[in-house]
Scaffold this motif. Structure first.
Motif, PDB file in Angstrom:
ATOM      1  N   VAL A   1       0.850  -1.200   0.000  1.00  6.41           N
ATOM      2  CA  VAL A   1       0.000   0.000   0.000  1.00  6.41           C
ATOM      3  C   VAL A   1       0.879   1.242   0.000  1.00  6.41           C
ATOM      4  O   VAL A   1       0.682   2.174  -0.788  1.00  6.41           O
ATOM      5  CB  VAL A   1      -0.958  -0.023   1.206  1.00  6.41           C
ATOM      6  CG1 VAL A   1      -1.732   1.292   1.290  1.00  6.41           C
ATOM      7  CG2 VAL A   1      -1.927  -1.199   1.091  1.00  6.41           C
ATOM      8  N   GLN A   2       1.889   1.248   0.865  1.00 12.65           N
ATOM      9  CA  GLN A   2       2.782   2.405   0.900  1.00 12.65           C
ATOM     10  C   GLN A   2       3.660   2.476  -0.349  1.00 12.65           C
ATOM     11  O   GLN A   2       3.935   3.564  -0.856  1.00 12.65           O
ATOM     12  CB  GLN A   2       3.651   2.342   2.151  1.00 12.65           C
ATOM     13  CG  GLN A   2       2.872   2.588   3.452  1.00 12.65           C
ATOM     14  CD  GLN A   2       3.795   2.803   4.632  1.00 12.65           C
ATOM     15  OE1 GLN A   2       4.832   3.451   4.509  1.00 12.65           O
ATOM     16  NE2 GLN A   2       3.409   2.275   5.792  1.00 12.65           N
TER      17      GLN A   2
ATOM     18  N   ASN B   1       1.434   3.927  -3.019  1.00 18.72           N
ATOM     19  CA  ASN B   1       1.205   5.350  -2.760  1.00 18.72           C
ATOM     20  C   ASN B   1       2.423   6.183  -3.104  1.00 18.72           C
ATOM     21  O   ASN B   1       2.311   7.300  -3.637  1.00 18.72           O
ATOM     22  CB  ASN B   1       0.828   5.565  -1.290  1.00 18.72           C
ATOM     23  CG  ASN B   1      -0.538   5.022  -0.916  1.00 18.72           C
ATOM     24  OD1 ASN B   1      -0.855   4.871   0.251  1.00 18.72           O
ATOM     25  ND2 ASN B   1      -1.370   4.688  -1.917  1.00 18.72           N
TER      26      ASN B   1
ATOM     27  N   GLY C   1       2.442   7.071  -6.574  1.00 18.37           N
ATOM     28  CA  GLY C   1       1.305   7.858  -7.037  1.00 18.37           C
ATOM     29  C   GLY C   1       0.061   7.060  -7.338  1.00 18.37           C
ATOM     30  O   GLY C   1      -0.860   7.556  -8.004  1.00 18.37           O
TER      31      GLY C   1
ATOM     32  N   GLU D   1      -3.213   4.838  -5.883  1.00 19.91           N
ATOM     33  CA  GLU D   1      -4.036   4.506  -4.725  1.00 19.91           C
ATOM     34  C   GLU D   1      -3.997   3.003  -4.492  1.00 19.91           C
ATOM     35  O   GLU D   1      -3.895   2.209  -5.432  1.00 19.91           O
ATOM     36  CB  GLU D   1      -5.479   4.963  -4.944  1.00 19.91           C
ATOM     37  CG  GLU D   1      -5.648   6.483  -4.968  1.00 19.91           C
ATOM     38  CD  GLU D   1      -7.110   6.857  -5.038  1.00 19.91           C
ATOM     39  OE1 GLU D   1      -7.874   6.447  -4.134  1.00 19.91           O
ATOM     40  OE2 GLU D   1      -7.500   7.552  -5.999  1.00 19.91           O
ATOM     41  N   ALA D   2      -4.130   2.609  -3.233  1.00 21.30           N
ATOM     42  CA  ALA D   2      -4.007   1.195  -2.900  1.00 21.30           C
ATOM     43  C   ALA D   2      -4.738   0.907  -1.593  1.00 21.30           C
ATOM     44  O   ALA D   2      -5.012   1.806  -0.797  1.00 21.30           O
ATOM     45  CB  ALA D   2      -2.541   0.792  -2.781  1.00 21.30           C
TER      46      ALA D   2
END
Length: 381
Positions: free
Chosen positions: A342-343, A346, A349, A351-352
Motif C-alpha cells: 500500500v505504501q 502510494n 502515485g 491509490e491502494a
C-alpha cells in the motif's frame, strides 16, 4: 582528422518472415544534429507463409489413424477463430488439445472454446499425457517440463510418441487449422454451455477462492496479465467461465514481467480494463511500472499476491531433493521486514488498499474495476 564522409542512406527493409524479431539500425552520431533525411513510406507487410498441402495431408493421416493424438497449440492458434477450428478437429477425431504452460496471449472466457495447458509439475504433466502416441505441433515446440529433475525425463510425453509438425510459428496457423478441419470433413461444433457463476468466494484467501471471485467479477473484454507464479495455479483453470477476456503471460522463465506487461497492454488497448495478477517477489523487480501507470492514468487493477516469500523456489529446492539451511532459506524470504505494498504504491502515485479475506478482496476488486486509472490491491496470503 579528415571529416568522415556521409554514409549511404540505409535502404528500407522489412522482416522476411514471422515471428518478427528485433530490428537494429546503426547510425553515426551526427544524425542527431545534421540536417537532412526523409521519412520513408512504410513497405507493405509480407504475406504470412502458408503450410504445404503435404503437411495438411500428413496431419490428417495421423488423426485418422485412431491412435491417441495430442495437438499442441501456441501463438496465433490461440485466438478465438482458430481455437474453434481446433475443437472441430478434436471432436471429429478424438484428438486432445493442449497449449504450453505459458503463452503470450489466449482468447478465452464465456462463449469461447477452452484449451488446457501443460501442467507446471512434471509428474502431473507426465500423468496427463500418458498413452499419447502422436503429437502434432501447431506453432509450438514439443512439450517440455519447466525445470529438470534428477532421474526424470524433461519430456512430459511418452518416449515413443512421434512428433509431427503441422505449422511452424512463422506460418499462418489459423489458416492451417481451418484447412485441416476441412480436409477431415469436421463439422462445426458449439461452444459448451457455461457453468453459472458461484458468486464471490468468502472467508480465507486461497487460490481457488480468488479464481472463483475473478470468475464472478472480471469485467467484459478485460485483459488479464498473469504472473501469479506459485499461488495462482488455480487461476487459469478456475476462470474458464469468466467474462470473455484475453490472458497474457511471459513465455520464458524470467520473472518481473507482469507489471510492465500490464502497462503495455493498457497503453495498447485503451477502453479495456487490465487486471494484473502479480506475485509480490517478482513484482519487486519492476515496481517502477506503477509510477508509469499513475503518470499515464492507465486503467489497471493490480492484485499483489503477498505471501512474502519466493515460494516457487522453495518448491523447486524440494523437487531436486535439496535440504537448504537457514542462510539459503533466508534468501528466499521477503518478510523481514514485510513489504508494505500500500505504501509502495502510494509512493508511486497509485491509490491502494489491503485485503486479508475474500470479502474485502471482492469489495476492492469491484470498486477498482469501475474507476478510472490504476489501483493496487495487496492481497495478503
Amino acid at each position: 582528422m579528415p571529416r568522415r564522409s556521409a554514409p549511404t542512406p540505409p535502404r528500407r527493409c522489412r522482416p522476411r518472415a514471422r515471428p518478427r524479431g528485433v530490428a537494429s539500425l546503426i547510425l553515426p552520431s551526427d544524425v542527431c544534429w545534421d540536417a537532412g533525411g526523409k521519412v520513408g513510406v512504410p513497405l507493405a507487410p509480407l504475406p504470412v507463409p502458408k503450410v504445404s498441402p503435404d503437411a495438411i495431408q500428413q496431419a490428417a493421416r495421423v488423426l485418422r489413424s485412431g491412435q491417441p493424438t495430442l495437438i499442441v497449440l501456441a501463438g496465433t492458434a490461440l485466438r478465438e477463430a482458430p481455437l474453434a477450428d481446433a475443437h472441430r478437429i478434436a471432436a471429429a477425431t478424438d484428438a486432445r488439445l493442449i497449449t504450453p504452460m505459458s503463452n503470450a496471449r489466449v482468447s478465452r472466457g464465456r462463449g469461447r472454446f477452452n484449451v488446457d495447458r501443460v501442467p507446471y509439475s512434471g509428474d502431473v504433466a507426465r500423468d496427463k499425457l500418458a498413452g499419447i502416441r502422436n503429437i502434432i505441433l501447431v506453432g509450438a515446440p514439443p512439450p517440455v517440463t519447466f525445470f529438470a529433475y534428477p532421474g526424470k525425463s524433461p519430456r512430459p510425453y511418452p518416449e515413443d510418441a512421434e512428433i509431427h509438425v503441422l505449422a511452424r510459428p512463422e506460418q499462418d496457423l489459423a489458416e492451417a487449422l481451418a484447412r485441416l478441419a476441412d480436409e477431415l470433413g469436421a463439422p462445426m461444433v458449439s461452444v459448451p454451455a457455461s457453468v453459472a457463476s458461484r458468486g464471490i468466494a468468502k472467508g480465507a484467501v486461497t487460490s481457488e477462492a480468488v479464481a472463483q471471485t475473478l470468475t464472478a467479477l472480471l469485467p467484459e473484454q478485460a485483459i488479464v496479465v498473469e504472473e501469479s507464479v506459485s499461488f495462482g495455479r488455480a487461476f487459469y483453470p478456475g476462470t474458464v467461465h469468466a467474462a470473455p477476456h484475453d490472458w497474457l503471460q511471459l513465455t520464458g522463465g524470467a520473472i518481473g514481467d507482469g507489471l510492465p506487461l500490464a502497462t503495455g497492454a493498457a497503453v495498447a488497448a485503451p477502453g479495456r480494463r487490465v487486471v494484473a495478477l502479480q506475485a509480490d517477489g517478482s513484482g519487486m523487480y519492476t515496481l517502477q511500472s506503477l509510477w508509469t501507470m499513475a503518470r499515464e492514468k492507465l486503467d489497471v487493477t493490480v492484485v499483489i499476491l503477498a505471501n512474502r516469500k519466493y515460494a516457487i523456489l522453495l518448491g523447486e529446492l524440494a523437487g531436486v531433493g535439496a535440504n537448504p539451511g537457514k542462510t539459503a532459506l533466508d534468501m528466499l524470504d521477503i518478510g523481514n521486514p514485510d513489504l508494505d505494498w500500500v505504501q509502495l504504491a502510494n509512493g508511486m502515485g497509485v491509490e491502494a488498499a489491503r485485503a486479508e479475506d475474500m470479502e474485502r478482496f471482492a469489495e476492492l476488486f469491484s470498486m477498482a474495476n469501475v474507476r478510472r486509472g490504476p489501483f493496487v490491491i495487496e492481497l495478503v496470503i
